[in-house]
Scaffold this motif. Structure first.
Motif, PDB file in Angstrom:
ATOM      1  N   ALA A  42       0.829  -1.205   0.000  1.00  0.00           N
ATOM      2  CA  ALA A  42       0.000   0.000   0.000  1.00  0.00           C
ATOM      3  C   ALA A  42       0.863   1.253   0.000  1.00  0.00           C
ATOM      4  O   ALA A  42       0.566   2.236  -0.706  1.00  0.00           O
ATOM      5  CB  ALA A  42      -0.933  -0.005   1.216  1.00  0.00           C
ATOM      6  N   ASP A  43       1.948   1.230   0.772  1.00  0.00           N
ATOM      7  CA  ASP A  43       2.848   2.384   0.817  1.00  0.00           C
ATOM      8  C   ASP A  43       3.512   2.612  -0.531  1.00  0.00           C
ATOM      9  O   ASP A  43       3.653   3.765  -0.981  1.00  0.00           O
ATOM     10  CB  ASP A  43       3.913   2.177   1.883  1.00  0.00           C
ATOM     11  CG  ASP A  43       3.367   2.306   3.298  1.00  0.00           C
ATOM     12  OD1 ASP A  43       2.242   2.812   3.459  1.00  0.00           O
ATOM     13  OD2 ASP A  43       4.072   1.896   4.245  1.00  0.00           O
ATOM     14  N   LEU A  44       3.927   1.540  -1.195  1.00  0.00           N
ATOM     15  CA  LEU A  44       4.527   1.665  -2.524  1.00  0.00           C
ATOM     16  C   LEU A  44       3.558   2.364  -3.476  1.00  0.00           C
ATOM     17  O   LEU A  44       3.942   3.304  -4.190  1.00  0.00           O
ATOM     18  CB  LEU A  44       4.892   0.279  -3.051  1.00  0.00           C
ATOM     19  CG  LEU A  44       5.337   0.192  -4.519  1.00  0.00           C
ATOM     20  CD1 LEU A  44       6.564   1.045  -4.784  1.00  0.00           C
ATOM     21  CD2 LEU A  44       5.595  -1.269  -4.897  1.00  0.00           C
ATOM     22  N   GLY A  45       2.310   1.947  -3.487  1.00  0.00           N
ATOM     23  CA  GLY A  45       1.323   2.582  -4.357  1.00  0.00           C
ATOM     24  C   GLY A  45       1.085   4.034  -3.998  1.00  0.00           C
ATOM     25  O   GLY A  45       0.978   4.898  -4.878  1.00  0.00           O
ATOM     26  N   ALA A  46       1.040   4.323  -2.682  1.00  0.00           N
ATOM     27  CA  ALA A  46       0.762   5.691  -2.243  1.00  0.00           C
ATOM     28  C   ALA A  46       1.897   6.639  -2.621  1.00  0.00           C
ATOM     29  O   ALA A  46       1.657   7.768  -3.067  1.00  0.00           O
ATOM     30  CB  ALA A  46       0.530   5.706  -0.733  1.00  0.00           C
ATOM     31  N   VAL A  47       3.142   6.199  -2.459  1.00  0.00           N
ATOM     32  CA  VAL A  47       4.273   7.071  -2.766  1.00  0.00           C
ATOM     33  C   VAL A  47       4.417   7.228  -4.284  1.00  0.00           C
ATOM     34  O   VAL A  47       4.662   8.341  -4.780  1.00  0.00           O
ATOM     35  CB  VAL A  47       5.566   6.528  -2.135  1.00  0.00           C
ATOM     36  CG1 VAL A  47       6.748   7.432  -2.487  1.00  0.00           C
ATOM     37  CG2 VAL A  47       5.422   6.439  -0.619  1.00  0.00           C
ATOM     38  N   LEU A  48       4.253   6.146  -5.026  1.00  0.00           N
ATOM     39  CA  LEU A  48       4.312   6.257  -6.486  1.00  0.00           C
ATOM     40  C   LEU A  48       3.235   7.193  -7.015  1.00  0.00           C
ATOM     41  O   LEU A  48       3.463   7.948  -7.973  1.00  0.00           O
ATOM     42  CB  LEU A  48       4.159   4.878  -7.128  1.00  0.00           C
ATOM     43  CG  LEU A  48       5.438   4.111  -7.438  1.00  0.00           C
ATOM     44  CD1 LEU A  48       5.106   2.738  -7.985  1.00  0.00           C
ATOM     45  CD2 LEU A  48       6.314   4.876  -8.421  1.00  0.00           C
ATOM     46  N   ALA A  49       2.055   7.165  -6.400  1.00  0.00           N
ATOM     47  CA  ALA A  49       0.990   8.068  -6.830  1.00  0.00           C
ATOM     48  C   ALA A  49       1.394   9.525  -6.624  1.00  0.00           C
ATOM     49  O   ALA A  49       1.083  10.390  -7.451  1.00  0.00           O
ATOM     50  CB  ALA A  49      -0.301   7.754  -6.072  1.00  0.00           C
ATOM     51  N   GLN A  50       2.102   9.814  -5.546  1.00  0.00           N
ATOM     52  CA  GLN A  50       2.569  11.178  -5.325  1.00  0.00           C
ATOM     53  C   GLN A  50       3.622  11.578  -6.359  1.00  0.00           C
ATOM     54  O   GLN A  50       3.643  12.720  -6.814  1.00  0.00           O
ATOM     55  CB  GLN A  50       3.140  11.317  -3.914  1.00  0.00           C
ATOM     56  CG  GLN A  50       2.089  11.270  -2.819  1.00  0.00           C
ATOM     57  CD  GLN A  50       2.669  11.674  -1.476  1.00  0.00           C
ATOM     58  OE1 GLN A  50       3.805  11.368  -1.156  1.00  0.00           O
ATOM     59  NE2 GLN A  50       1.877  12.381  -0.682  1.00  0.00           N
ATOM     60  N   VAL A  51       4.488  10.636  -6.719  1.00  0.00           N
ATOM     61  CA  VAL A  51       5.472  10.929  -7.769  1.00  0.00           C
ATOM     62  C   VAL A  51       4.749  11.217  -9.084  1.00  0.00           C
ATOM     63  O   VAL A  51       5.079  12.176  -9.795  1.00  0.00           O
ATOM     64  CB  VAL A  51       6.453   9.756  -7.948  1.00  0.00           C
ATOM     65  CG1 VAL A  51       7.427  10.044  -9.088  1.00  0.00           C
ATOM     66  CG2 VAL A  51       7.230   9.499  -6.655  1.00  0.00           C
ATOM     67  N   GLU A  52       3.761  10.431  -9.414  1.00  0.00           N
ATOM     68  CA  GLU A  52       3.011  10.605 -10.657  1.00  0.00           C
ATOM     69  C   GLU A  52       2.335  11.966 -10.706  1.00  0.00           C
ATOM     70  O   GLU A  52       2.206  12.569 -11.789  1.00  0.00           O
ATOM     71  CB  GLU A  52       1.971   9.484 -10.787  1.00  0.00           C
ATOM     72  CG  GLU A  52       1.120   9.536 -12.036  1.00  0.00           C
ATOM     73  CD  GLU A  52       1.871   9.143 -13.297  1.00  0.00           C
ATOM     74  OE1 GLU A  52       1.249   9.165 -14.379  1.00  0.00           O
ATOM     75  OE2 GLU A  52       3.078   8.830 -13.229  1.00  0.00           O
TER      76      GLU A  52
END
Length: 300
Positions: A42-52
């Protein structure tokens, strides 16, 4: 593109029975990765979403994340960072994404790569293992710099190669039994006998260039005399191992951790000159016990 999974609710209740490491005493925080390392996924998805979304920045020269970036990441993580006022997981995530090729820097801005956008579609546990493997080889910074009480690190020829150190630290963590809580001091015992050894100085003589407070009186070359050989290892190699375990392996869901605030958590450095007023030697001193949970065991 599917929306990243909602972060899991923080699991901060003290577990019962065999799931609580009795050796740490009452009152420790427990951070478990969950089934399939669900929290870290979940953290991986959340941080990648912020990068995007173009929200995150790192220094174009040092590649260290900015303070604003770590604050934003901390708010996005499932259950937040380990501590409310110390960046650990929130510092690690940008470096893990850069090392893993899921993000790149355009000036100071983090941008998702094609691989990163693919992972964002459906983050999975195997992506965490891939980040670990790539971070071991391609970490953007020497993580020993995070133990900033130890000075003299920037002098040329003092430190061993970071890739060799990371490989040794990973080998030490691989000695942990799966599914059992192990006190940090026991982890140190397991790692001290590694071959090839986990060694921070490039040569035995180079340890004299590392110091606390004062380059002459506080040299870590005196540590074996002041603390004993094992104690000197705990201060230098042990603090490096704590950083790798807490900031990177646990953040990726490879370890469950028991911890409390670092203040007065470890007394093993007290014999060093200049540390009488120190409450802790590193931000990782509050790590009390770890449990290898089996995530990514194929290549761990």
């Amino acid at each position: 593109m599917t929306e990243p999974a909602e972060p899991a609710e923080p699991d901060r209740d003290l577990p019962s029975g065999d799931d609580y490491p009795a050796m740490v005493g009452p009152g420790a925080e427990i951070r478990r990765a969950g089934a399939g390392a669900a929290r870290a996924v979940a953290d991986l998805g959340a941080v990648l979403a912020q990068v995007e979304r173009g929200k995150l920045k790192c220094s174009a020269t040092s590649q260290r994340p900015s303070e604003i970036t770590t604050r934003m990441i901390g708010r996005a993580l499932a259950g937040g960072d380990y501590y409310p006022d110390e960046d650990i997981a929130s510092f690690a995530w940008p470096l893990l994404l850069l090392a893993g090729g899921l993000a790149r820097l355009e000036g100071p801005w983090m941008r998702t790569t094609a691989r990163g956008r693919t992972v964002l579609e459906e983050p999975r546990a195997e992506h965490l293992q891939g980040l670990w493997e790539r971070w071991l080889l391609k970490a953007p910074i020497d993580e020993l710099m995070r133990v900033d009480a130890i000075r003299g690190q920037r002098k040329p020829g003092v430190l061993s190669a970071p890739t060799k150190r990371r490989a040794a630290a990973a080998a030490g963590l691989a000695r942990l039994p799966v599914g059992e809580w192990v006190a940090v001091d026991r982890l140190f015992d397991l790692a001290r006998t590694l071959e090839p050894p986990l060694a921070v100085p490039r040569t035995p003589k180079a340890v004299w260039d590392l110091y606390v407070e004062d380059a002459e009186r506080g040299s870590l070359g005196y540590a074996p005399e002041d603390l004993g050989e094992a104690g000197a290892w705990d201060v230098l190699e042990g603090r490096y191992l704590l950083c790798v375990a807490f900031e990177y392996a646990a953040t990726l869901g490879l370890l469950d951790v028991a911890y409390r605030g670092p203040e007065d958590a470890r007394e093993d450095f007290r014999g060093l000159w200049g540390t009488a007023d120190y409450r802790y030697l590193s931000r990782y001193d509050g790590l009390l016990a770890v449990r290898r949970n089996g995530s990514g065991d194929a290549d761990y």
